[in-house]
Design a protein around this motif. Structure first.
Motif, short mmCIF file in Angstrom:
data_model
loop_
_atom_site.label_atom_id
_atom_site.label_comp_id
_atom_site.label_asym_id
_atom_site.label_seq_id
_atom_site.Cartn_x
_atom_site.Cartn_y
_atom_site.Cartn_z
N UNK A 38 0.80 -1.23 0.00
CA UNK A 38 0.00 0.00 0.00
C UNK A 38 0.84 1.28 0.00
N UNK A 39 0.27 2.28 -0.62
CA UNK A 39 0.87 3.61 -0.67
C UNK A 39 1.07 4.13 0.76
N UNK A 40 2.10 4.94 0.93
CA UNK A 40 2.41 5.56 2.21
C UNK A 40 2.77 4.54 3.30
N UNK A 41 3.38 3.47 2.91
CA UNK A 41 3.88 2.48 3.86
C UNK A 41 5.29 2.10 3.43
N UNK A 42 6.07 1.47 4.31
CA UNK A 42 7.40 1.03 3.89
C UNK A 42 7.33 -0.09 2.84
N UNK A 43 6.14 -0.58 2.58
CA UNK A 43 5.94 -1.66 1.62
C UNK A 43 5.41 -1.15 0.28
N UNK A 44 5.33 0.17 0.14
CA UNK A 44 4.79 0.77 -1.07
C UNK A 44 5.51 0.25 -2.32
N UNK A 45 4.71 -0.15 -3.30
CA UNK A 45 5.19 -0.66 -4.60
C UNK A 45 5.86 -2.02 -4.52
N UNK A 46 5.95 -2.62 -3.35
CA UNK A 46 6.46 -3.98 -3.28
C UNK A 46 5.45 -4.94 -3.89
N UNK A 47 5.95 -6.03 -4.44
CA UNK A 47 5.08 -7.04 -5.05
C UNK A 47 5.32 -8.37 -4.34
N UNK A 48 4.26 -8.91 -3.75
CA UNK A 48 4.37 -10.17 -3.03
C UNK A 48 3.45 -11.21 -3.63
N UNK A 49 3.92 -12.42 -3.63
CA UNK A 49 3.09 -13.55 -4.01
C UNK A 49 2.54 -14.15 -2.72
N UNK A 50 1.22 -14.33 -2.69
CA UNK A 50 0.54 -14.88 -1.52
C UNK A 50 0.01 -16.27 -1.89
N UNK A 51 0.37 -17.25 -1.08
CA UNK A 51 -0.12 -18.61 -1.25
C UNK A 51 -1.42 -18.76 -0.45
#
Length: 184
Positions: A38-51
């Motif tokens: 999510x935007x405005x988080x340290x995870x912004x623009x990260x892409x994760x694969x969720x099982x």
């Protein structure tokens, strides 16, 4: 055993949505999908694969979800990708749909980590004692590992995540490199 109608409906909704979803062994009850931080988080623009694995008694029993690629977060186990989220573990109700997990629950977890109920105690402690340093470390690990685990499954990203690996410290490198040896 035939899948229940609710699994068919909920998974079909995800397939028809914006999510990049891959069925495992062509079964609706086991799949992977990609989420963006999510935007405005340290995870912004990260892409994760969720099982995601759905029990046969879904929606009366919650789905099992886990991050395939690494994430530095107090409520997500750094080694296994398991998620500590009350709505999945204790307060799940059949009223929820799968889309709620990916549109609301996981984005909220990434925006508002709970260091009081950690799976990653080191991340929780850093968040409590030095939030600025926590955010910095979470961003670095996001740049390094938050790309899709299976490149053929993911849409091409406009970012080259590997170009920023050099800003991880030696300690962080040793703490996260072990994943390259795992058979996920």
């Amino acid at each position: 055993m035939a899948l229940n109608k609710r699994i068919q409906i909920d998974v079909t909704k995800l397939i028809m949505s914006e999510y990049n979803l891959e069925l495992i062994n062509n079964k609706l009850n086991h799949f992977r999908l990609r989420i963006i931080g999510p935007k405005d988080s340290p995870y912004e623009n990260g892409e994760w694969t969720i099982n995601v694995q759905l029990p046969t008694d879904y929606p009366y029993k919650s789905p099992s979800i886990g991050f395939v690629n690494r994430i530095y977060h107090p409520n997500i186990d750094f080694s296994s990708g398991s998620v500590c989220l009350n709505v999945l573990n204790q307060t799940w109700t059949p009223v929820y749909e799968l889309s709620n997990i990916f549109e609301t629950f996981l984005p909220q977890l990434l925006l508002y980590p709970n260091p009081n109920d950690p799976l990653n105690k080191e991340a929780a402690k850093l968040l409590q004692t030095n939030p600025k340093e926590f955010n910095k470390k979470a961003r670095r690990i996001t740049r390094r590992y938050a790309t899709c685990y299976t490149p053929s499954f993911c849409k091409k990203s406009t970012k080259d995540h590997d170009t920023e690996v050099s800003d991880l410290s030696e300690d962080e490198e040793s703490g996260v490199d072990q994943w390259s040896d795992l058979d996920l």
